[in-house]
Design a protein around this motif. Sequence first.
Motif, PDB file in Angstrom:
ATOM      1  N   HIS A 235       0.809  -1.213   0.000  1.00  0.00           N
ATOM      2  CA  HIS A 235       0.000   0.000   0.000  1.00  0.00           C
ATOM      3  C   HIS A 235       0.849   1.273   0.000  1.00  0.00           C
ATOM      4  CE1 HIS A 235      -3.535  -2.483   0.740  1.00  0.00           C
ATOM      5  NE2 HIS A 235      -2.856  -3.090   1.711  1.00  0.00           N
ATOM      6  N   GLY A 236       2.163   1.107  -0.110  1.00  0.00           N
ATOM      7  CA  GLY A 236       3.050   2.257  -0.165  1.00  0.00           C
ATOM      8  C   GLY A 236       3.450   2.812   1.183  1.00  0.00           C
ATOM      9  N   ARG A 237       3.077   2.146   2.257  1.00  0.00           N
ATOM     10  CA  ARG A 237       3.422   2.617   3.595  1.00  0.00           C
ATOM     11  C   ARG A 237       4.870   2.255   3.929  1.00  0.00           C
ATOM     12  NH1 ARG A 237      -1.390  -0.061   6.982  1.00  0.00           N
ATOM     13  NH2 ARG A 237      -0.467  -1.831   5.850  1.00  0.00           N
ATOM     14  N   THR A 238       5.543   3.159   4.604  1.00  0.00           N
ATOM     15  CA  THR A 238       6.933   2.931   5.000  1.00  0.00           C
ATOM     16  C   THR A 238       6.975   2.064   6.259  1.00  0.00           C
ATOM     17  OG1 THR A 238       7.612   5.059   4.089  1.00  0.00           O
ATOM     18  CG2 THR A 238       9.092   4.045   5.698  1.00  0.00           C
ATOM     19  N   LEU A 239       7.825   1.050   6.224  1.00  0.00           N
ATOM     20  CA  LEU A 239       8.020   0.167   7.372  1.00  0.00           C
ATOM     21  C   LEU A 239       9.493   0.179   7.767  1.00  0.00           C
ATOM     22  CD1 LEU A 239       5.924  -2.935   6.222  1.00  0.00           C
ATOM     23  CD2 LEU A 239       5.203  -1.109   7.774  1.00  0.00           C
ATOM     24  N   ILE A 240       9.745   0.113   9.034  1.00  0.00           N
ATOM     25  CA  ILE A 240      11.114   0.093   9.557  1.00  0.00           C
ATOM     26  C   ILE A 240      11.445  -1.305  10.043  1.00  0.00           C
ATOM     27  CG2 ILE A 240      12.571   0.869  11.473  1.00  0.00           C
ATOM     28  CD1 ILE A 240      11.289   3.580  11.263  1.00  0.00           C
ATOM     29  N   LYS A 241      12.584  -1.823   9.572  1.00  0.00           N
ATOM     30  CA  LYS A 241      13.118  -3.077  10.082  1.00  0.00           C
ATOM     31  C   LYS A 241      14.188  -2.750  11.118  1.00  0.00           C
ATOM     32  CE  LYS A 241      12.310  -5.996   6.019  1.00  0.00           C
ATOM     33  NZ  LYS A 241      12.946  -6.902   5.014  1.00  0.00           N
ATOM     34  N   LEU A 242      14.135  -3.452  12.233  1.00  0.00           N
ATOM     35  CA  LEU A 242      15.055  -3.195  13.346  1.00  0.00           C
ATOM     36  C   LEU A 242      16.198  -4.205  13.356  1.00  0.00           C
ATOM     37  CD1 LEU A 242      12.310  -2.595  16.046  1.00  0.00           C
ATOM     38  CD2 LEU A 242      13.695  -0.833  14.938  1.00  0.00           C
ATOM     39  N   LYS A 243      17.319  -3.799  13.940  1.00  0.00           N
ATOM     40  CA  LYS A 243      18.481  -4.680  14.009  1.00  0.00           C
ATOM     41  C   LYS A 243      18.300  -5.807  15.019  1.00  0.00           C
ATOM     42  CE  LYS A 243      21.733  -0.955  12.855  1.00  0.00           C
ATOM     43  NZ  LYS A 243      22.864  -0.117  13.357  1.00  0.00           N
ATOM     44  N   ALA A 244      17.594  -5.505  16.119  1.00  0.00           N
ATOM     45  CA  ALA A 244      17.598  -6.449  17.239  1.00  0.00           C
ATOM     46  C   ALA A 244      16.219  -7.000  17.587  1.00  0.00           C
ATOM     47  CB  ALA A 244      18.211  -5.776  18.469  1.00  0.00           C
ATOM     48  N   ARG A 245      15.201  -6.629  16.794  1.00  0.00           N
ATOM     49  CA  ARG A 245      13.863  -7.146  17.074  1.00  0.00           C
ATOM     50  C   ARG A 245      13.215  -7.582  15.766  1.00  0.00           C
ATOM     51  NH1 ARG A 245      11.824  -6.865  21.969  1.00  0.00           N
ATOM     52  NH2 ARG A 245       9.760  -7.232  21.095  1.00  0.00           N
ATOM     53  N   GLU A 247       9.878  -7.543  14.811  1.00  0.00           N
ATOM     54  CA  GLU A 247       8.718  -6.832  14.295  1.00  0.00           C
ATOM     55  C   GLU A 247       9.126  -5.623  13.450  1.00  0.00           C
ATOM     56  OE1 GLU A 247       9.190  -5.255  18.592  1.00  0.00           O
ATOM     57  OE2 GLU A 247       9.544  -7.106  17.448  1.00  0.00           O
ATOM     58  N   ALA A 248       8.276  -5.305  12.477  1.00  0.00           N
ATOM     59  CA  ALA A 248       8.463  -4.094  11.676  1.00  0.00           C
ATOM     60  C   ALA A 248       7.590  -2.986  12.256  1.00  0.00           C
ATOM     61  CB  ALA A 248       8.094  -4.359  10.225  1.00  0.00           C
ATOM     62  N   LEU A 249       8.079  -1.746  12.176  1.00  0.00           N
ATOM     63  CA  LEU A 249       7.344  -0.596  12.706  1.00  0.00           C
ATOM     64  C   LEU A 249       6.786   0.235  11.564  1.00  0.00           C
ATOM     65  CD1 LEU A 249       9.854   0.590  15.488  1.00  0.00           C
ATOM     66  CD2 LEU A 249       7.938  -1.023  15.707  1.00  0.00           C
ATOM     67  N   ALA A 250       5.510   0.568  11.670  1.00  0.00           N
ATOM     68  CA  ALA A 250       4.875   1.382  10.642  1.00  0.00           C
ATOM     69  C   ALA A 250       5.178   2.854  10.869  1.00  0.00           C
ATOM     70  CB  ALA A 250       3.366   1.151  10.658  1.00  0.00           C
ATOM     71  N   VAL A 251       5.509   3.548   9.784  1.00  0.00           N
ATOM     72  CA  VAL A 251       5.749   4.993   9.828  1.00  0.00           C
ATOM     73  C   VAL A 251       4.500   5.682   9.281  1.00  0.00           C
ATOM     74  CG1 VAL A 251       7.216   6.889   9.050  1.00  0.00           C
ATOM     75  CG2 VAL A 251       8.207   4.621   9.466  1.00  0.00           C
ATOM     76  N   SER A 252       3.920   6.575  10.055  1.00  0.00           N
ATOM     77  CA  SER A 252       2.719   7.268   9.583  1.00  0.00           C
ATOM     78  C   SER A 252       3.085   8.273   8.488  1.00  0.00           C
ATOM     79  CB  SER A 252       2.021   7.980  10.734  1.00  0.00           C
ATOM     80  OG  SER A 252       2.779   9.088  11.168  1.00  0.00           O
ATOM     81  N   ARG A 253       2.108   8.689   7.705  1.00  0.00           N
ATOM     82  CA  ARG A 253       2.359   9.608   6.590  1.00  0.00           C
ATOM     83  C   ARG A 253       2.965  10.923   7.063  1.00  0.00           C
ATOM     84  NH1 ARG A 253      -3.051   9.024   2.759  1.00  0.00           N
ATOM     85  NH2 ARG A 253      -2.693   6.834   2.135  1.00  0.00           N
ATOM     86  N   ALA A 254       2.593  11.343   8.261  1.00  0.00           N
ATOM     87  CA  ALA A 254       3.082  12.618   8.778  1.00  0.00           C
ATOM     88  C   ALA A 254       4.594  12.612   8.979  1.00  0.00           C
ATOM     89  CB  ALA A 254       2.385  12.951  10.087  1.00  0.00           C
ATOM     90  N   PHE A 255       5.177  11.417   9.158  1.00  0.00           N
ATOM     91  CA  PHE A 255       6.610  11.326   9.429  1.00  0.00           C
ATOM     92  C   PHE A 255       7.371  10.595   8.327  1.00  0.00           C
ATOM     93  CE2 PHE A 255       4.402  11.455  13.546  1.00  0.00           C
ATOM     94  CZ  PHE A 255       4.991  12.576  14.100  1.00  0.00           C
ATOM     95  N   ALA A 256       6.689  10.154   7.278  1.00  0.00           N
ATOM     96  CA  ALA A 256       7.326   9.340   6.236  1.00  0.00           C
ATOM     97  C   ALA A 256       8.413  10.094   5.491  1.00  0.00           C
ATOM     98  CB  ALA A 256       6.269   8.838   5.254  1.00  0.00           C
ATOM     99  N   HIS A 257       8.285  11.423   5.388  1.00  0.00           N
ATOM    100  CA  HIS A 257       9.272  12.199   4.644  1.00  0.00           C
ATOM    101  C   HIS A 257      10.669  12.078   5.231  1.00  0.00           C
ATOM    102  CE1 HIS A 257       8.129  14.887   7.972  1.00  0.00           C
ATOM    103  NE2 HIS A 257       9.310  15.435   7.807  1.00  0.00           N
ATOM    104  N   ARG A 258      10.761  11.776   6.509  1.00  0.00           N
ATOM    105  CA  ARG A 258      12.072  11.660   7.161  1.00  0.00           C
ATOM    106  C   ARG A 258      12.888  10.504   6.619  1.00  0.00           C
ATOM    107  NH1 ARG A 258      11.596  12.667  13.642  1.00  0.00           N
ATOM    108  NH2 ARG A 258      11.533  14.938  13.550  1.00  0.00           N
ATOM    109  N   PHE A 259      12.219   9.524   6.023  1.00  0.00           N
ATOM    110  CA  PHE A 259      12.902   8.300   5.617  1.00  0.00           C
ATOM    111  C   PHE A 259      13.012   8.169   4.096  1.00  0.00           C
ATOM    112  CE2 PHE A 259      11.150   7.606   9.801  1.00  0.00           C
ATOM    113  CZ  PHE A 259      12.198   7.013  10.465  1.00  0.00           C
ATOM    114  N   ARG A 260      12.693   9.200   3.365  1.00  0.00           N
ATOM    115  CA  ARG A 260      12.723   9.088   1.909  1.00  0.00           C
ATOM    116  C   ARG A 260      14.144   8.902   1.360  1.00  0.00           C
ATOM    117  NH1 ARG A 260       8.293  13.863   1.105  1.00  0.00           N
ATOM    118  NH2 ARG A 260       6.446  12.554   1.467  1.00  0.00           N
TER     119      ARG A 260
END
Length: 262
Positions: A235-245, A247-260
Amino acid sequence: MSEASDGAPRALIADDEPHLAIYLRDKLAAAWPELEIVAVAGNGPEALRSIEEHDPDVLFLDIRMPGLTGLEIARRVAEGVHVVFVTAYDQYAVEAFDRAAVDYLLKPVTDERLAETVRRLRDRLRTPPAANALKSALDALARALPGIAATDGVERLAWIRASVGNQVRLIAVEDVCYFQANDKYTSVFTAEGEALIRTPLKELGESLDPQRFWQIHRSTIVNLAQVAATTRDLHGRTLIKLKARPEALAVSRAFAHRFRQM
């Protein structure tokens, strides 16, 4: 400034946990009988007032206290006062104390370590300290442990007391993968598992280093050092993969620009 040359050396203990302050006072009475404990303070401002009133030779300062930290107090005292930090930090932090040549006692205080500290203090009280010795040591400690005092002059959170079952653990913020708001608590996720704190996420965010911790959702703050990669779902949503866990973390649209650019 000291009365050590005129009579018994004088000391102040500052710790926001009264039972630990009393424990240290009793240990000092046995290890250094001639030392006079002139005051026991429960927070930073109270410690400063007691220092002004009693003019002690030695300060035993808890690193983290309400109002002012032990480091902030140490920076405000006159040269010639001997400072010993009392800390519950882990081995990484202890090595930083050693490199900065700063006296410290690790909680819970042991008789062996206290005896060594008393020996050093007795030696130092016999000779005036070098000019700017305390400031140089504090500067070195700040460089070795940047989480204690941020370079912008704002005190940043470096350690968290969190509940894990029936226990309370001290967690270094650098070991936190992410924080997540729940109903009445904030969850603290590390590689080892989940702990709980009562501090609201908004208040927590204000005390964290903004260069190291980013809000990615209204309920989530992530430690950038713990981010392995970012991806996008169908669906085009940004997900974060962690080094030590896992689960993936969802990034909301309001903060997605930080990870472009990641």
